[in-house]
Design an enzyme around this catalytic site. Structure first.
Site, short mmCIF file in Angstrom:
data_model
loop_
_atom_site.label_atom_id
_atom_site.label_comp_id
_atom_site.label_asym_id
_atom_site.label_seq_id
_atom_site.Cartn_x
_atom_site.Cartn_y
_atom_site.Cartn_z
CE LYS A 190 -3.93 1.98 2.58
NZ LYS A 190 -4.83 1.79 3.74
CB SER A 243 -8.03 3.72 2.92
OG SER A 243 -7.21 3.07 3.89
CB SER A 249 -8.46 0.78 5.86
OG SER A 249 -9.12 1.97 6.17
#
Length: 520
Positions: A79, A154, A178
């Site tokens: 990420k 996210s 997330s």
């Protein structure tokens, strides 16, 4: 042999047995990424040259017998809020569009020690603030199961990349769900460990008391192996914990006889989509048939979790994001007159609307006259929520429920109503407030073909119970990961070349034009 259909552990065994080379595996995911990225948009940066160099180095170590771990040579994604030395780490924000860290996050280092090959950095909601991966300055990521829908957020880029077979596994971060919520929307397995299990060193902070790095993968066994690789005590992170046992793969057992699992009535009532509820009850019955003891109970204070979470998270975000001012690193507004003008212009141009909204909310609740009324009250609520979970775990080994109240919404719908988007986190945020481990496991699809996730919640440092129950469910249902039909190799390539892909990344970041800002 279709390499992309293998799980991470299956590929690792084939690499170890010399059936497949590391380069062959890497080239397979790079080809898939080039094929589907124009539609999916999972990656912010696809580091082909660097990944090929890593593959050669890892292969040499495997050949010399220096790397023997189960994940050696398996390509992974990270990420874009997790730092890698020298590689763009943008948090999908214009304000960090030119930021290259001088160090690597401890979790990534741990993976590299095991022989991981990092393919690139995945798209995300800007600074992890969002539930749909639509607030990214690089544009939204799309759900591989249906390109009209969001992948969640996210960590939507990480989950979509795994679902679209653009990597074998990925790292995400979880502040209020997330990892788990996008895993549910994308039909993959996501695990948020107990707070402190994985070092946060190198994770660009959103809410420091809530953030935790965790794995996203095709199945439970992969998640267990990845967690085993990344978990460690780290002196550079004062919140990391020394655990007695990091052997998470030993929990991959089918026997759950006698395991007591509680199902909160609060989670299965009003606001839950009927198709999601049906899938969760079917999954619960599977565990019951395997010998688990299921019981409904009342988990109090659930309705207070969302306001408490957004007060605390926004307050911490307003403090953490104060460092992004255009002075030391990142984007700087051009043609500014004076220091305060530079601050104002840099932040106005660098931050997106959702980030600004949360900074303002956080600054408000921390301001004089409102600190006691909002922030301290939220902290007291957080403590009460933890007490409610402690009481539940006196009776139950695990808590079972939905990961999200619905399946993935359509692109553009959530941003029209931010408060409704916040309510979508109702089943996940309590886990972060209490610092507990949580896991999302696919348990079916709705009538539109969109995945549904079941969430399992454990007591602190009880990841093994999560893994054991989730693995038993997978074995009982003979779950095998199947790639969405929309993202087969060759879909949507239209002759796009590597250079075009990298150019699109630069253009999305707004860095190709020096006049738009400069590196501080």
């Amino acid at each position: 042999m279709d390499l992309l259909k293998l799980t991470a552990l299956e590929l690792g065994r084939k690499i170890k047995d010399r059936d497949v080379s590391v380069r062959e595996a890497l080239e397979a995911v790079l080809a898939q990424a080039r094929a589907v990225e124009p539609e999916i948009n999972s990656y912010v940066t696809l580091d082909e040259e660097g990944a090929l160099a890593q593959a050669e180095a890892v292969q040499e170590k495997i050949d010399r017998g220096e790397l023997k771990g189960p994940l050696a040579g398996v390509p992974a994604a990270v990420k874009d809020n997790i730092s890698i030395e020298g590689q763009l780490t943008t948090c999908s924000s214009r304000i960090l569009s030119n930021y290259r860290p001088t160090f690597t996050a401890e979790a990534v280092k741990n993976l590299q020690r095991e022989g991981a090959v990092v393919v690139g950095k995945t798209n995300m909601d800007e600074f992890a603030m969002g539930s749909t991966t639509e607030t990214s300055c690089f544009g939204p990521t799309k759900n591989p199961h249906n390109l009209l829908y969001v992948p969640g957020g996210s960590s939507g880029g990480s989950c979509a990349a795994v679902a679209a077979q653009e990597c074998w596994y990925a790292l995400g971060s979880d502040t209020g769900g997330s990892i788990r919520q996008p895993s549910s929307f994308c039909g993959v397995v996501g695990l948020k460990p107990t707070y402190g299990t994985v070092s946060r060193y190198g994770l660009i902070a959103y809410g420091s008391s809530l953030d935790q790095i965790g794995p996203v993968a095709k199945d439970v066994a992969d998640c267990a192996a990845i967690l085993e690789a990344v978990a460690s005590r780290d002196e550079k992170d004062s919140t990391s914990v020394e655990r007695q046992d990091y052997d998470f793969t030993s929990a991959l057992e089918r026997d759950i006889k006698g395991m007591k699992i509680g199902i909160p009535r609060d989670y299965m009532g009003e606001g839950l989509d009927s198709e999601v509820a049906d899938a969760i009850w079917r999954a619960a019955r599977v565990l019951e048939e395997r010998g688990a003891v299921l019981e409904e109970f009342d988990l109090s204070l659930v309705k207070y979790a969302i306001p408490a979470y957004y007060v605390i998270a926004s307050a911490e975000a307003s403090s953490n994001l104060e460092r992004f001012d255009g002075v030391k690193y990142g984007y700087r507004g051009a043609d500014c007159e004076g220091l305060h003008s530079m601050y104002k212009k840099t932040r106005s141009e660098g931050f997106g609307a959702e980030v600004k909204r949360r900074i303002m909310l956080g600054s408000f609740v921390l301001s004089s006259g409102y600190y006691d009324a909002y922030y301290l009250k939220a902290l007291r609520t957080k403590a009460l929520i933890k007490q409610a979970f402690d009481k539940a775990f006196e009776t139950y080994d695990l808590i079972l429920g939905p990961t999200a109240p619905t399946t993935a919404p359509k692109l553009g719908k959530s941003l029209q109503d931010p408060l409704k988007m916040y309510l979508g986190d109702i089943y996940t945020i309590s886990v972060n407030l209490a610092g507990l481990p949580g896991m999302s496991v696919p348990v079916g699809k709705d009538s539109r073909g969109l995945p549904i996730g079941m969430q399992l919640i454990g007591n602190s440092f009880q990841e093994k119970k999560l893994i054991r129950a989730a693995y038993a469910y997978e074995c009982a249902t003979e779950k095998e990961y199947e790639a969405p039909a929309d993202v087969r190799i060759g879909a949507g390539t239209k002759g796009r070349q590597d250079g075009d892909f990298r150019e699109s990344i630069s253009r999305a970041a707004g860095t190709e034009n020096p006049a738009s800002g400069r590196e501080a």
